[in-house]
Enzyme design. Sequence first.
Site, PDB file in Angstrom:
ATOM      1  N   TYR A 289      75.741  38.048  61.541  1.00  0.00           N
ATOM      2  CA  TYR A 289      75.244  39.420  61.619  1.00  0.00           C
ATOM      3  C   TYR A 289      73.806  39.400  62.124  1.00  0.00           C
ATOM      4  CZ  TYR A 289      79.263  40.501  58.610  1.00  0.00           C
ATOM      5  OH  TYR A 289      80.529  40.625  58.075  1.00  0.00           O
TER       6      TYR A 289
ATOM      7  N   HIS B 227      84.441  32.590  57.473  1.00  0.00           N
ATOM      8  CA  HIS B 227      84.545  33.856  58.197  1.00  0.00           C
ATOM      9  C   HIS B 227      85.823  33.931  59.022  1.00  0.00           C
ATOM     10  CE1 HIS B 227      81.592  37.140  59.776  1.00  0.00           C
ATOM     11  NE2 HIS B 227      82.755  37.632  59.441  1.00  0.00           N
TER      12      HIS B 227
ATOM     13  N   PRO C  65      86.508  50.011  53.181  1.00  0.00           N
ATOM     14  CA  PRO C  65      87.256  50.937  52.320  1.00  0.00           C
ATOM     15  C   PRO C  65      87.084  52.397  52.728  1.00  0.00           C
ATOM     16  CG  PRO C  65      85.259  50.233  51.215  1.00  0.00           C
ATOM     17  CD  PRO C  65      85.365  49.402  52.476  1.00  0.00           C
TER      18      PRO C  65
ATOM     19  N   GLY D 238      83.861  54.534  58.323  1.00  0.00           N
ATOM     20  CA  GLY D 238      83.133  55.791  58.292  1.00  0.00           C
ATOM     21  C   GLY D 238      83.987  57.025  58.398  1.00  0.00           C
ATOM     22  N   PHE D 239      85.220  56.900  58.893  1.00  0.00           N
ATOM     23  CA  PHE D 239      86.032  58.090  59.121  1.00  0.00           C
ATOM     24  C   PHE D 239      86.356  58.817  57.818  1.00  0.00           C
ATOM     25  CE2 PHE D 239      89.997  60.418  59.580  1.00  0.00           C
ATOM     26  CZ  PHE D 239      89.700  61.217  60.683  1.00  0.00           C
TER      27      PHE D 239
END
Length: 355
Positions: A58, A125, A242, A246-247
């Site tokens: 990241y 990962h 979860p 963002g939706f």
Amino acid sequence: MERRTIGAGALEVGAIGLGCMPMSWAYTTSQQRSDRSLRTVHAALDAGVSLLDTADMYGPFTNELLLGRVLKERRRDAFVSTKAGLLVGGDQHVVANGRPGYIRRACDASLRRLGTDVIDLYQLHRADPEVPVEETWGAMAELVQAGKVRTLGFCAVGAHTARRSGAGTGASRPGGMGAAGRYEARAEPGRHAGTIHQLDRIQQVFPVSAVEAELSVWSPDALADLLPWCEARGVGFLAAMPLGSGFLTGTLTPGSGFEPDDPRARHPRFTAEMMAANQPVVAGLRRIARRHGDGTTAAQVALAWARGQGRHVVPVPGTKRERWAVENAAAAGLVLTERDLAEIAELPSARGSWD
């Protein structure tokens, strides 16, 4: 905040975690600011969150450095989960590297960036197709024995995508509600078969303490096979995305567009047409939230649903904003009723491929 256990070692974490990726990688990069992100992490810890989920890729690397600034002051408050096994090229091309020597070097580098003596949960990962996963896992087990890592985890976020390239163009059907108030998830019962096979192999080398995989109201496939695998072995389950990237918060407007480097800009489920078609899912979550009053939001309902899928499930919503981190943490205290769960089970099928 309610506490939950991760793996056989029974290490405790808050029932809601914090995904730190948006602070340094993907998702509206123009809005990534270290000062705001630092406030967000501190606010989450103040609200009872302990599990901070990051990875060396990241940034790359900058997210671990950011968390290192927080840990310098608040190491006792945090449960640190980071990952290794993916490399990022100059063109943002990502490749797997599971060679034992690399994993050892990556762990030492993560420890330096985080400014800590030990990583609480060290995750693979992604398995390297060129290296037997047992070899990679064996090197990670050596890190536990050396005292550099407390527990090991396996990240399965997106792991099925390459295996299923070109598949899944239809709607994702969550399936019906079982007697325990949980989805029976009949949509894709073999979706995580490859991941489970890898888990069975590495479990013979060293115990898996946690698996991180996607789980949400509109992406419940892990309930069919992956979560039962974890439950049968006392393995923790970190529910990634979860909030449906963002939706499910209801804060995204169909047709508003995303920045070019935001993965949602190329995602089939985030076209203006599909976002509009999936608004009934958000409307249903909002309807349930209104019944609970006190400013309860659709996002909190979605998190409460994910948290309710098992006693070892810890949702890990990602955010870079203090406001959302505090709101997400408050979802740990929201208990959904049987009526709520029944209504979620009856929500329309999500439209658009999730791959």
